[in-house]
Design a protein around this motif. Structure first.
Motif, PDB file in Angstrom:
ATOM      1  N   ASP A  23       0.860  -1.181   0.000  1.00  0.00           N
ATOM      2  CA  ASP A  23       0.000   0.000   0.000  1.00  0.00           C
ATOM      3  C   ASP A  23       0.902   1.238   0.000  1.00  0.00           C
ATOM      4  N   PRO A  24       0.400   2.389  -0.442  1.00  0.00           N
ATOM      5  CA  PRO A  24       1.253   3.569  -0.619  1.00  0.00           C
ATOM      6  C   PRO A  24       2.004   4.020   0.633  1.00  0.00           C
ATOM      7  N   ILE A  25       1.373   3.966   1.788  1.00  0.00           N
ATOM      8  CA  ILE A  25       2.045   4.419   3.015  1.00  0.00           C
ATOM      9  C   ILE A  25       3.171   3.458   3.392  1.00  0.00           C
ATOM     10  N   THR A  26       2.910   2.154   3.318  1.00  0.00           N
ATOM     11  CA  THR A  26       3.955   1.166   3.608  1.00  0.00           C
ATOM     12  C   THR A  26       5.077   1.274   2.592  1.00  0.00           C
ATOM     13  N   VAL A  77      17.960  -6.296   7.782  1.00  0.00           N
ATOM     14  CA  VAL A  77      17.870  -6.797   6.415  1.00  0.00           C
ATOM     15  C   VAL A  77      16.738  -7.818   6.303  1.00  0.00           C
ATOM     16  N   THR A  78      16.707  -8.760   7.232  1.00  0.00           N
ATOM     17  CA  THR A  78      15.687  -9.816   7.200  1.00  0.00           C
ATOM     18  C   THR A  78      14.281  -9.230   7.297  1.00  0.00           C
ATOM     19  N   SER A  79      14.073  -8.309   8.227  1.00  0.00           N
ATOM     20  CA  SER A  79      12.724  -7.741   8.369  1.00  0.00           C
ATOM     21  C   SER A  79      12.321  -6.949   7.131  1.00  0.00           C
ATOM     22  N   THR A  80      13.281  -6.275   6.514  1.00  0.00           N
ATOM     23  CA  THR A  80      12.989  -5.517   5.294  1.00  0.00           C
ATOM     24  C   THR A  80      12.610  -6.453   4.156  1.00  0.00           C
ATOM     25  N   VAL A  81      13.395  -7.488   3.951  1.00  0.00           N
ATOM     26  CA  VAL A  81      13.115  -8.455   2.887  1.00  0.00           C
ATOM     27  C   VAL A  81      11.746  -9.101   3.106  1.00  0.00           C
ATOM     28  N   MET A  82      11.447  -9.437   4.347  1.00  0.00           N
ATOM     29  CA  MET A  82      10.184 -10.128   4.635  1.00  0.00           C
ATOM     30  C   MET A  82       8.955  -9.263   4.378  1.00  0.00           C
ATOM     31  N   VAL A  83       9.051  -7.953   4.548  1.00  0.00           N
ATOM     32  CA  VAL A  83       7.906  -7.084   4.243  1.00  0.00           C
ATOM     33  C   VAL A  83       7.472  -7.306   2.794  1.00  0.00           C
TER      34      VAL A  83
END
Length: 128
Positions: A23-26, A77-83
């Motif tokens: 979504d745009p905000i995320t 890094v992991t949390s970013t990739v998982m998003v």
């Protein structure tokens, strides 16, 4: 390949992944996070300082990730990739990262890269 307003199919290593957009905000939050954590590390890969050179070189994504991993916090890094990977499906079914990518972390990172291309097509268009 099917393309919808909020989803694009991308073929990565012989598998068709359905990548759903944030979504745009995320997307804005993640773009800010990506800039903060990845841009300084990518700068070390581009001696000229011109980010367009990154795309002109024969640089493999796993090499780039190796440089990044040496400079970044693994949890960040992991949390970013998982998003991004949480919004990926195969044949309409959500991808279980811990099953789909066993022994295939390079493929997982390629799918992540494909998700970045889908979500930030406007950014990548400027670089070309």
């Amino acid at each position: 390949m099917a393309e919808y307003k909020n989803m694009q199919e991308k073929d990565v290593d012989g598998v068709t992944y359905e990548i759903f957009m944030l979504d745009p905000i995320t997307a804005l939050k993640m773009k800010t996070r990506l800039i903060k954590i990845f841009l300084p590390a990518l700068g070390s890969l581009i001696p000229s300082g011109n980010i367009k050179d990154l795309f002109n070189k024969d640089l493999h994504i796993d090499q780039a990730i190796g440089v990044l991993a040496a400079q970044l916090d693994e949890d960040q890094v992991t949390s970013t990739v998982m998003v991004f990977l949480e919004r990926v499906k195969i044949a309409g079914k959500k991808v279980d990262v811990n099953v789909q990518f066993i022994g295939q972390t390079t493929t997982m990172l390629r799918v992540f890269w494909a998700a970045l291309e889908v979500n930030y097509a406007d950014f990548f268009a400027v670089l070309q």
